[in-house]
Design a protein around this motif. Structure first.
Motif, PDB file in Angstrom:
ATOM      1  N   GLY A 194       0.746  -1.519  -0.081  1.00 33.21           N
ATOM      2  CA  GLY A 194      -0.090   0.130   0.038  1.00 33.21           C
ATOM      3  C   GLY A 194       0.497   1.266  -0.265  1.00 33.21           C
ATOM      4  N   SER A 195       2.665   0.216   0.201  1.00 30.99           N
ATOM      5  CA  SER A 195       2.390   2.629  -0.032  1.00 30.99           C
ATOM      6  C   SER A 195       3.189   2.707  -1.191  1.00 30.99           C
ATOM      7  CB  SER A 195       4.661   1.975   1.046  1.00 30.99           C
ATOM      8  OG  SER A 195       5.312   1.064  -0.215  1.00 30.99           O
ATOM      9  N   LEU A 196       3.729   3.691  -1.347  1.00 33.73           N
ATOM     10  CA  LEU A 196       3.652   4.676  -3.224  1.00 33.73           C
ATOM     11  C   LEU A 196       4.727   3.590  -3.552  1.00 33.73           C
ATOM     12  CD1 LEU A 196       3.699   6.667  -4.994  1.00 33.73           C
ATOM     13  CD2 LEU A 196       5.515   8.411  -3.608  1.00 33.73           C
ATOM     14  N   GLU A 197       5.781   3.332  -2.405  1.00 38.13           N
ATOM     15  CA  GLU A 197       6.631   2.248  -3.328  1.00 38.13           C
ATOM     16  C   GLU A 197       6.236   0.720  -3.760  1.00 38.13           C
ATOM     17  OE1 GLU A 197       7.660   3.793  -0.436  1.00 38.13           O
ATOM     18  OE2 GLU A 197       9.308   4.935  -0.716  1.00 38.13           O
ATOM     19  N   SER A 198       5.420   0.145  -3.420  1.00 40.21           N
ATOM     20  CA  SER A 198       4.856  -0.660  -4.107  1.00 40.21           C
ATOM     21  C   SER A 198       3.721  -0.804  -4.410  1.00 40.21           C
ATOM     22  CB  SER A 198       3.879  -1.686  -2.467  1.00 40.21           C
ATOM     23  OG  SER A 198       3.044  -2.708  -2.653  1.00 40.21           O
ATOM     24  N   ARG A 199       3.238   0.571  -4.596  1.00 38.32           N
ATOM     25  CA  ARG A 199       2.267   0.533  -6.116  1.00 38.32           C
ATOM     26  C   ARG A 199       3.148   1.381  -7.268  1.00 38.32           C
ATOM     27  NH1 ARG A 199      -2.226   4.560  -2.929  1.00 38.32           N
ATOM     28  NH2 ARG A 199      -3.465   3.432  -1.643  1.00 38.32           N
ATOM     29  N   LEU A 200       4.110   2.359  -7.454  1.00 39.75           N
ATOM     30  CA  LEU A 200       4.585   1.764  -8.154  1.00 39.75           C
ATOM     31  C   LEU A 200       6.018   1.074  -8.893  1.00 39.75           C
ATOM     32  CD1 LEU A 200       6.870   4.960  -7.270  1.00 39.75           C
ATOM     33  CD2 LEU A 200       5.068   4.953  -9.212  1.00 39.75           C
TER      34      LEU A 200
ATOM     35  N   VAL B 207       3.863  -2.339  -8.785  1.00 42.01           N
ATOM     36  CA  VAL B 207       2.859  -2.947  -9.040  1.00 42.01           C
ATOM     37  C   VAL B 207       3.025  -2.600 -10.842  1.00 42.01           C
ATOM     38  CG1 VAL B 207      -0.005  -3.527  -9.187  1.00 42.01           C
ATOM     39  CG2 VAL B 207       2.253  -3.789  -7.068  1.00 42.01           C
ATOM     40  N   LEU B 208       3.186  -1.024 -10.694  1.00 48.60           N
ATOM     41  CA  LEU B 208       2.166  -0.719 -12.286  1.00 48.60           C
ATOM     42  C   LEU B 208       3.357  -0.693 -12.437  1.00 48.60           C
ATOM     43  CD1 LEU B 208       1.121   1.662 -13.725  1.00 48.60           C
ATOM     44  CD2 LEU B 208       2.441   2.954 -12.264  1.00 48.60           C
ATOM     45  N   ALA B 209       4.829  -0.820 -12.405  1.00 46.35           N
ATOM     46  CA  ALA B 209       6.193  -0.637 -12.999  1.00 46.35           C
ATOM     47  C   ALA B 209       5.910  -2.221 -13.919  1.00 46.35           C
ATOM     48  CB  ALA B 209       7.988  -0.598 -12.732  1.00 46.35           C
ATOM     49  N   SER B 210       5.253  -2.952 -12.601  1.00 40.95           N
ATOM     50  CA  SER B 210       5.478  -4.395 -13.295  1.00 40.95           C
ATOM     51  C   SER B 210       4.868  -4.668 -14.754  1.00 40.95           C
ATOM     52  CB  SER B 210       5.482  -5.270 -12.180  1.00 40.95           C
ATOM     53  OG  SER B 210       6.405  -5.613 -11.340  1.00 40.95           O
ATOM     54  N   TRP B 211       3.302  -4.025 -14.224  1.00 42.67           N
ATOM     55  CA  TRP B 211       2.897  -4.068 -15.381  1.00 42.67           C
ATOM     56  C   TRP B 211       3.251  -3.331 -16.279  1.00 42.67           C
ATOM     57  CZ3 TRP B 211      -1.317  -7.569 -15.718  1.00 42.67           C
ATOM     58  CH2 TRP B 211      -1.942  -8.175 -14.452  1.00 42.67           C
ATOM     59  N   VAL B 212       3.845  -2.158 -16.638  1.00 42.69           N
ATOM     60  CA  VAL B 212       3.859  -1.545 -17.487  1.00 42.69           C
ATOM     61  C   VAL B 212       4.985  -3.070 -18.308  1.00 42.69           C
ATOM     62  CG1 VAL B 212       5.640   0.295 -18.464  1.00 42.69           C
ATOM     63  CG2 VAL B 212       3.922   0.394 -17.257  1.00 42.69           C
ATOM     64  N   LEU B 213       6.273  -3.438 -17.383  1.00 41.29           N
ATOM     65  CA  LEU B 213       6.925  -4.746 -18.203  1.00 41.29           C
ATOM     66  C   LEU B 213       6.307  -5.591 -18.819  1.00 41.29           C
ATOM     67  CD1 LEU B 213      10.132  -4.485 -18.155  1.00 41.29           C
ATOM     68  CD2 LEU B 213      10.293  -6.123 -16.082  1.00 41.29           C
ATOM     69  N   ALA B 214       5.322  -5.927 -18.152  1.00 41.66           N
ATOM     70  CA  ALA B 214       4.196  -7.311 -18.806  1.00 41.66           C
ATOM     71  C   ALA B 214       4.681  -6.876 -20.109  1.00 41.66           C
ATOM     72  CB  ALA B 214       3.909  -8.036 -17.889  1.00 41.66           C
ATOM     73  N   PHE B 215       3.582  -5.274 -20.217  1.00 42.14           N
ATOM     74  CA  PHE B 215       3.165  -5.187 -21.714  1.00 42.14           C
ATOM     75  C   PHE B 215       3.930  -4.756 -22.623  1.00 42.14           C
ATOM     76  CE2 PHE B 215       1.677  -1.628 -24.562  1.00 42.14           C
ATOM     77  CZ  PHE B 215       0.755  -2.334 -25.597  1.00 42.14           C
TER      78      PHE B 215
END
Length: 276
Positions: free
Chosen positions: A92-98, A100-108
């Motif tokens: 739930g922290s900012l780092e954790s959310r970033l 997760v977002l980075a992982s989805w972007v990298l997966a795409f």
């Protein structure tokens, strides 16, 4: 004839070394294979004609710059791996959310990257046969994608890693043979004072923009970042560094030899230019 024998002997010797049971079972080498496979993909063969065509005699310097930039990116990711090992991010922290977002972007991004490289693989595979149908390459690409999907879905990461190790070993053996052949040809051209210095056709801005796009050909080291379930942080850091050094040596030598062998127009910008 002697050159052909030398190339074959090098390929066989390297393959024998890479398939030696001790190396196959070496867990550090297995951890090196994953980033190395991603860095040296089908783009390896395409990169030579692109750099030679676009940068001329400056191609080796551009290749060295690309490898240096990739190594610096890799250093940032290695620091990230070490930091995560020391302190996990709170959910739930900012780092954790970033993250997760980075992982989805990298997966795409990887969906696009893998599809592109498999498309190159398909093009190379059908180029050996005079089929006259471009769609056959896409059929090969689709078949490989479905095969990898089935293996990954039913057997998991370990099976994919084993396939990867086999393919990387074969690829490295062939690349070593290619480099020996290029070095032999380079020596012959040099002895005959027949090396060429192609002027770079691109301007400074166009060359810079193209180089930014070519970063994709030397990336892939970041896969070590996502192997935490298989390897500890120190192993991932050291093996990523090793993979980058091996790939950089291969790339710089390959481009350094290729860039002075062919006059302008010989290596055209086609997917299979290097073997046509």
């Amino acid at each position: 004839m002697i050159k052909d024998i030398a190339i074959i002997l090098v390929v066989v010797a390297v393959a024998a070394a890479l398939f030696h049971p001790r190396l196959v079972r070496d867990w550090k080498w297995r951890a090196t294979v994953t980033p190395l496979a991603s860095i040296i993909g089908s783009g390896f063969l395409v990169l030579g004609p692109i750099l030679d065509y676009s940068y001329g005699y400056l191609a080796p310097a551009v290749m060295a710059s690309l490898c240096t930039a990739a190594y610096l990116f890799g250093a940032a990711i290695r620091r990230n791996i070490a930091q995560l090992e020391q302190q996990a991010w709170e959910t739930g922290s900012l780092e954790s959310r970033l993250e997760v977002l980075a992982s989805w972007v990298l997966a795409f991004a990887y969906v696009i990257s893998v599809a592109y490289y498999l498309n190159l693989f398909g093009a190379f595979s059908v180029s050996m046969f005079d089929t006259g149908q471009a769609g056959n390459g896409r059929t090969v690409t689709s078949g490989v994608l479905i095969f990898l999907l089935i293996i990954g879905w039913t057997r998991g990461f370990s099976a994919l890693e084993s396939l990867e190790q086999v393919s990387v070993s074969i690829k490295l053996a062939i690349i070593c043979g290619l480099l020996v052949g290029l070095a032999w040809f380079f020596a012959e051209k040099s002895a005959a004072h027949d090396l060429v210095l192609n002027p770079p056709p691109l301007g400074l801005w166009e060359g810079f923009v193209l180089a930014l796009g070519l970063i994709i050909t030397v990336q892939g080291f970041e896969t070590s970042r996502y192997l935490a379930d298989e390897y500890d942080a120190q192993t991932r850091i050291s093996t990523m560094r090793r993979a980058q050094w091996i790939s950089a040596g291969i790339y710089v030598l390959y481009i350094g030899l290729l860039s002075f062998l062919f006059p302008p127009g010989v290596l055209e910008l086609r997917e299979t230019a290097i073997i046509d």
